[in-house]
Write a protein that holds these residues in place. Structure first.
Motif, PDB file in Angstrom:
ATOM      1  N   TYR A  21    -132.962 -11.206  -5.166  1.00 40.46           N
ATOM      2  CA  TYR A  21    -131.914 -11.252  -4.132  1.00 40.46           C
ATOM      3  C   TYR A  21    -132.162 -12.351  -3.090  1.00 40.46           C
ATOM      4  O   TYR A  21    -131.217 -13.030  -2.651  1.00 40.46           O
ATOM      5  CB  TYR A  21    -131.808  -9.885  -3.438  1.00 40.46           C
ATOM      6  CG  TYR A  21    -130.780  -9.864  -2.338  1.00 40.46           C
ATOM      7  CD1 TYR A  21    -129.438  -9.704  -2.620  1.00 40.46           C
ATOM      8  CD2 TYR A  21    -131.155 -10.063  -1.007  1.00 40.46           C
ATOM      9  CE1 TYR A  21    -128.480  -9.718  -1.609  1.00 40.46           C
ATOM     10  CE2 TYR A  21    -130.213 -10.082   0.010  1.00 40.46           C
ATOM     11  CZ  TYR A  21    -128.875  -9.906  -0.297  1.00 40.46           C
ATOM     12  OH  TYR A  21    -127.941  -9.931   0.700  1.00 40.46           O
ATOM     13  N   ALA A  31    -122.191  -6.368   3.764  1.00 45.09           N
ATOM     14  CA  ALA A  31    -122.118  -5.055   3.115  1.00 45.09           C
ATOM     15  C   ALA A  31    -120.869  -4.257   3.463  1.00 45.09           C
ATOM     16  O   ALA A  31    -120.530  -3.315   2.737  1.00 45.09           O
ATOM     17  CB  ALA A  31    -123.363  -4.239   3.461  1.00 45.09           C
ATOM     18  N   ALA A  61    -127.465  -1.270   5.870  1.00 47.98           N
ATOM     19  CA  ALA A  61    -127.476  -1.993   4.592  1.00 47.98           C
ATOM     20  C   ALA A  61    -128.479  -3.143   4.714  1.00 47.98           C
ATOM     21  O   ALA A  61    -128.168  -4.290   4.420  1.00 47.98           O
ATOM     22  CB  ALA A  61    -126.084  -2.487   4.206  1.00 47.98           C
ATOM     23  N   ILE A 116    -125.295   4.502   4.385  1.00 50.05           N
ATOM     24  CA  ILE A 116    -124.801   4.120   5.724  1.00 50.05           C
ATOM     25  C   ILE A 116    -123.416   4.703   6.004  1.00 50.05           C
ATOM     26  O   ILE A 116    -122.851   4.487   7.063  1.00 50.05           O
ATOM     27  CB  ILE A 116    -124.792   2.588   5.907  1.00 50.05           C
ATOM     28  CG1 ILE A 116    -123.922   1.902   4.839  1.00 50.05           C
ATOM     29  CG2 ILE A 116    -126.211   2.040   5.893  1.00 50.05           C
ATOM     30  CD1 ILE A 116    -123.623   0.432   5.120  1.00 50.05           C
ATOM     31  N   ASP A 121    -130.915   1.576   4.046  1.00 50.49           N
ATOM     32  CA  ASP A 121    -130.249   1.062   2.840  1.00 50.49           C
ATOM     33  C   ASP A 121    -130.334   2.151   1.766  1.00 50.49           C
ATOM     34  O   ASP A 121    -131.199   3.019   1.801  1.00 50.49           O
ATOM     35  CB  ASP A 121    -130.932  -0.221   2.343  1.00 50.49           C
ATOM     36  CG  ASP A 121    -130.020  -1.024   1.420  1.00 50.49           C
ATOM     37  OD1 ASP A 121    -129.427  -2.013   1.899  1.00 50.49           O
ATOM     38  OD2 ASP A 121    -129.888  -0.655   0.228  1.00 50.49           O
TER      39      ASP A 121
HETATM   40  C1  LIG Z   1    -125.329  -7.986  -0.144  1.00 52.05           C
HETATM   41  S1  LIG Z   1    -126.600  -6.872   0.295  1.00 52.05           S
HETATM   42  C2  LIG Z   1    -126.864  -7.244   2.025  1.00 52.05           C
HETATM   43  C3  LIG Z   1    -128.281  -6.949   2.457  1.00 52.05           C
HETATM   44  C4  LIG Z   1    -128.655  -7.467   3.837  1.00 52.05           C
HETATM   45  N1  LIG Z   1    -127.810  -6.911   4.873  1.00 52.05           N
HETATM   46  C5  LIG Z   1    -128.579  -8.972   3.869  1.00 52.05           C
HETATM   47  O1  LIG Z   1    -127.833  -9.528   4.692  1.00 52.05           O
HETATM   48  O2  LIG Z   1    -129.285  -9.598   3.073  1.00 52.05           O
HETATM   49  C6  LIG Z   1    -125.718  -5.354   0.362  1.00 52.05           C
HETATM   50  C7  LIG Z   1    -126.624  -4.159   0.639  1.00 52.05           C
HETATM   51  O3  LIG Z   1    -125.800  -3.033   0.927  1.00 52.05           O
HETATM   52  C8  LIG Z   1    -126.470  -1.885   0.453  1.00 52.05           C
HETATM   53  N2  LIG Z   1    -125.499  -0.790   0.387  1.00 52.05           N
HETATM   54  C9  LIG Z   1    -124.301  -0.773  -0.247  1.00 52.05           C
HETATM   55  N3  LIG Z   1    -123.694   0.407  -0.061  1.00 52.05           N
HETATM   56  C10 LIG Z   1    -124.525   1.148   0.716  1.00 52.05           C
HETATM   57  C11 LIG Z   1    -124.451   2.456   1.257  1.00 52.05           C
HETATM   58  N4  LIG Z   1    -123.397   3.258   1.060  1.00 52.05           N
HETATM   59  N5  LIG Z   1    -125.475   2.880   2.018  1.00 52.05           N
HETATM   60  C12 LIG Z   1    -126.547   2.105   2.255  1.00 52.05           C
HETATM   61  N6  LIG Z   1    -126.682   0.866   1.758  1.00 52.05           N
HETATM   62  C13 LIG Z   1    -125.671   0.382   1.007  1.00 52.05           C
HETATM   63  C14 LIG Z   1    -126.995  -2.348  -0.895  1.00 52.05           C
HETATM   64  O4  LIG Z   1    -127.990  -1.488  -1.389  1.00 52.05           O
HETATM   65  C15 LIG Z   1    -127.511  -3.750  -0.539  1.00 52.05           C
HETATM   66  O5  LIG Z   1    -128.854  -3.728  -0.165  1.00 52.05           O
END
Ligand SMILES: C[S@@+](CC[C@H](N)C(=O)[O-])C[C@H]1O[C@@H](n2cnc3c(N)ncnc32)[C@H](O)[C@@H]1O
Length: 295
Positions: A20, A125, A48, A101, A72
């Motif tokens: 990632y 996110a 997230a 979240i 997360d």
């Molecule tokens: C594109 S990544 C962004 C991560 C971080 N915020 C960044 O800027 O690098 C999206 C993140 O959202 C998390 N995510 C998606 N749906 C979620 C939920 N319902 N609860 C918690 N985390 C969630 C995913 O596991 C992932 O780590």
């Protein structure tokens, strides 16, 4: 449209976690922290948080007198964040929790912390949540008066393949695990922040992807950080884009023999609809960053 968003996200991001950080997300996350203008001693809730791309710059910004909590759903993403934490034994003011979240009120460690955070971040996110307005509303209850929330949504003309699949998925009743169509316009985003009771909402378009040859925040800011035309396609490109990508969408659901032809037809129709009068389909590198303050 039966689905479990957090289970989908967990699967998707567990799979992406190892690589990632090899992406523009590193620079974009730093930019979000810079926009937030954190001060030493502040308390931050990073929703997230993934591998900690926002969390760790926030830790640096608030210093040892501040605290940061990352939440997360993906154990794979959190494992990467924990690995970074282990390599910095002097950092003691950050903690990560695995939880959705969209359901913060059931996270025990946050129970005593309603109304206490100076800043809530949610980078890259919000568009993964089917009901983002309700989510933001719940998050806002964790801010103290005067506290800020910063989050972002992608422009509907960015990452065109994905948003075309989202439209196709809606027509076919196939779940696509992102919900960018909740934000067809920047006004939709502004409304969602206002719906949560946030004031002084500012929504700003910026570029999201790395500029050519570098992912450095300084270079990107020097280049203006402005949204721009990313790529121009033709209507005819839809065919080959579908063929190259359908098997990887909705866990292969749209590529399956029984649905493939119908999905392809719809993909081409939807693609053609976003073309301008000259038959050009313009992909824009743009994300809207929104900041609001709790009164
Ligand atoms: C594109 S990544 C962004 C991560 C971080 N915020 C960044 O800027 O690098 C999206 C993140 O959202 C998390 N995510 C998606 N749906 C979620 C939920 N319902 N609860 C918690 N985390 C969630 C995913 O596991 C992932 O780590």
């Amino acid at each position: 449209m039966a689905h479990n968003q957090s289970a989908d996200a967990q699967r998707l991001y567990d799979g992406r976690s190892a690589t990632y950080d090899d992406s523009w997300h590193v620079r974009f996350a730093r930019h979000m922290v810079e926009i937030a203008s954190l001060q030493p001693g502040q308390k931050v809730l990073d929703l997230a948080c993934g591998t900690g791309l926002v969390t760790f710059p926030a830790v640096d910004a608030v210093g040892s007198s501040g605290t940061v909590i990352g939440v997360d759903i993906s154990s794979g993403m959190l494992a990467q964040a924990e690995k970074k934490l282990e390599s910095q034994p002097s950092v003691r003011n950050v903690a990560f929790y695995q939880h959705s979240i969209t359901d913060l009120d059931t996270l025990e460690v946050l129970k005593q912390r309603k109304g206490t955070f100076d800043l809530i971040t949610c980078a890259s996110a919000l568009v993964l949540l089917p009901e983002p307005r309700e989510a933001i509303k719940e998050w806002t209850s964790y801010l103290k008066p005067g506290g800020k929330l910063i989050t972002d949504v992608t422009h509907v003309q960015s990452q065109l393949t994905g948003i075309t699949y989202e439209r196709v998925g809606r027509k076919l009743g196939v779940n696509i695990p992102w919900y960018r169509l909740n934000f067809e316009t920047p006004e939709d985003f502004r409304d969602a922040l206002a719906y949560a009771g946030l004031k002084d909402v500012v929504v700003k378009p910026i570029a999201q992807l790395a500029i050519e040859g570098t992912n450095d925040l300084k270079d990107y800011l020097a280049a203006g950080a402005r949204s721009r035309l990313e790529k121009e396609y033709s209507i005819e490109d839809a065919d080959k884009i579908f063929e190259a990508t359908a098997d990887g969408v909705a866990e292969g659901g749209l590529g399956k023999a029984e649905i493939r032809e119908q999905a392809k037809k719809l993909f081409k129709e939807v693609w053609a609809k976003i073309a301008d009068a000259d038959g050009r389909v313009r992909g824009i590198d743009c994300v809207y960053v929104g900041v609001g303050t709790k009164p």
